[in-house]
Motif scaffolding. Structure first.
Motif, PDB file in Angstrom:
ATOM      1  N   ASP A 135       0.828  -1.219   0.000  1.00  0.00           N
ATOM      2  CA  ASP A 135       0.000   0.000   0.000  1.00  0.00           C
ATOM      3  C   ASP A 135       0.856   1.259   0.000  1.00  0.00           C
ATOM      4  O   ASP A 135       0.581   2.212  -0.727  1.00  0.00           O
ATOM      5  N   LYS A 136       1.902   1.271   0.828  1.00  0.00           N
ATOM      6  CA  LYS A 136       2.791   2.444   0.882  1.00  0.00           C
ATOM      7  C   LYS A 136       3.517   2.652  -0.449  1.00  0.00           C
ATOM      8  O   LYS A 136       3.644   3.778  -0.929  1.00  0.00           O
ATOM      9  N   LEU A 137       4.016   1.554  -1.033  1.00  0.00           N
ATOM     10  CA  LEU A 137       4.726   1.669  -2.311  1.00  0.00           C
ATOM     11  C   LEU A 137       3.795   2.174  -3.408  1.00  0.00           C
ATOM     12  O   LEU A 137       4.169   3.018  -4.214  1.00  0.00           O
ATOM     13  N   LYS A 138       2.564   1.663  -3.429  1.00  0.00           N
ATOM     14  CA  LYS A 138       1.580   2.136  -4.419  1.00  0.00           C
ATOM     15  C   LYS A 138       1.336   3.626  -4.251  1.00  0.00           C
ATOM     16  O   LYS A 138       1.228   4.357  -5.229  1.00  0.00           O
ATOM     17  N   ASP A 139       1.245   4.064  -3.004  1.00  0.00           N
ATOM     18  CA  ASP A 139       1.029   5.478  -2.716  1.00  0.00           C
ATOM     19  C   ASP A 139       2.132   6.329  -3.332  1.00  0.00           C
ATOM     20  O   ASP A 139       1.870   7.333  -3.991  1.00  0.00           O
ATOM     21  N   TYR A 140       3.377   5.924  -3.133  1.00  0.00           N
ATOM     22  CA  TYR A 140       4.495   6.672  -3.701  1.00  0.00           C
ATOM     23  C   TYR A 140       4.501   6.611  -5.216  1.00  0.00           C
ATOM     24  O   TYR A 140       4.820   7.587  -5.885  1.00  0.00           O
ATOM     25  N   MET A 141       4.155   5.499  -5.771  1.00  0.00           N
ATOM     26  CA  MET A 141       4.233   5.326  -7.218  1.00  0.00           C
ATOM     27  C   MET A 141       3.100   6.013  -7.950  1.00  0.00           C
ATOM     28  O   MET A 141       3.288   6.522  -9.043  1.00  0.00           O
ATOM     29  N   HIS A 142       1.921   6.032  -7.370  1.00  0.00           N
ATOM     30  CA  HIS A 142       0.770   6.561  -8.085  1.00  0.00           C
ATOM     31  C   HIS A 142       0.410   8.005  -7.718  1.00  0.00           C
ATOM     32  O   HIS A 142       0.238   8.841  -8.571  1.00  0.00           O
ATOM     33  N   ARG A 143       0.316   8.302  -6.431  1.00  0.00           N
ATOM     34  CA  ARG A 143      -0.076   9.652  -6.033  1.00  0.00           C
ATOM     35  C   ARG A 143       1.068  10.632  -6.062  1.00  0.00           C
ATOM     36  O   ARG A 143       0.915  11.771  -6.460  1.00  0.00           O
ATOM     37  N   LYS A 144       2.220  10.197  -5.627  1.00  0.00           N
ATOM     38  CA  LYS A 144       3.336  11.133  -5.498  1.00  0.00           C
ATOM     39  C   LYS A 144       4.186  11.191  -6.764  1.00  0.00           C
ATOM     40  O   LYS A 144       5.059  12.029  -6.897  1.00  0.00           O
ATOM     41  N   LYS A 145       3.946  10.304  -7.676  1.00  0.00           N
ATOM     42  CA  LYS A 145       4.593  10.327  -8.994  1.00  0.00           C
ATOM     43  C   LYS A 145       6.109  10.501  -8.927  1.00  0.00           C
ATOM     44  O   LYS A 145       6.685  11.294  -9.654  1.00  0.00           O
TER      45      LYS A 145
END
Length: 86
Positions: free
Chosen positions: A73-83
């Motif tokens: 979940d944390k990795l997805k957050d960095y990859m998708h929202r924070k670009k």
């Protein structure tokens, strides 16, 4: 994206955590940069009781017993929202 992974030799939790990171690499594009805290007094002082430690963009996102779903979940957050802004 780079994921810093702080570890030390003969650490079973570290071995388990690395396997989980490698499993996530199959689905997400990131590079694992492993750092042995025993190679630096500063790192040993900072992370000695916390290892393993997963850090992304200067933020510790997991430490101790690594939880696969929470880490994903944390990795997805960095990859998708924070670009990759870090």
């Amino acid at each position: 994206m780079e994921v810093l992974y702080y570890t030390r030799n003969k650490c079973e939790l570290c071995k388990e955590g690395k396997l989980l990171l490698q499993l996530l690499q199959e689905d997400y594009p990131f590079k694992i940069i492993e750092k042995d805290i025993d190679a630096s007094d500063e790192l040993t002082e900072k992370f000695g009781l916390m290892i393993p430690v997963v850090e992304v963009c200067d933020e510790i996102i997991q430490y101790g017993r690594i939880d696969l779903l929470a880490l994903e979940d944390k990795l997805k957050d960095y990859m998708h929202r924070k670009k990759y802004t870090c």
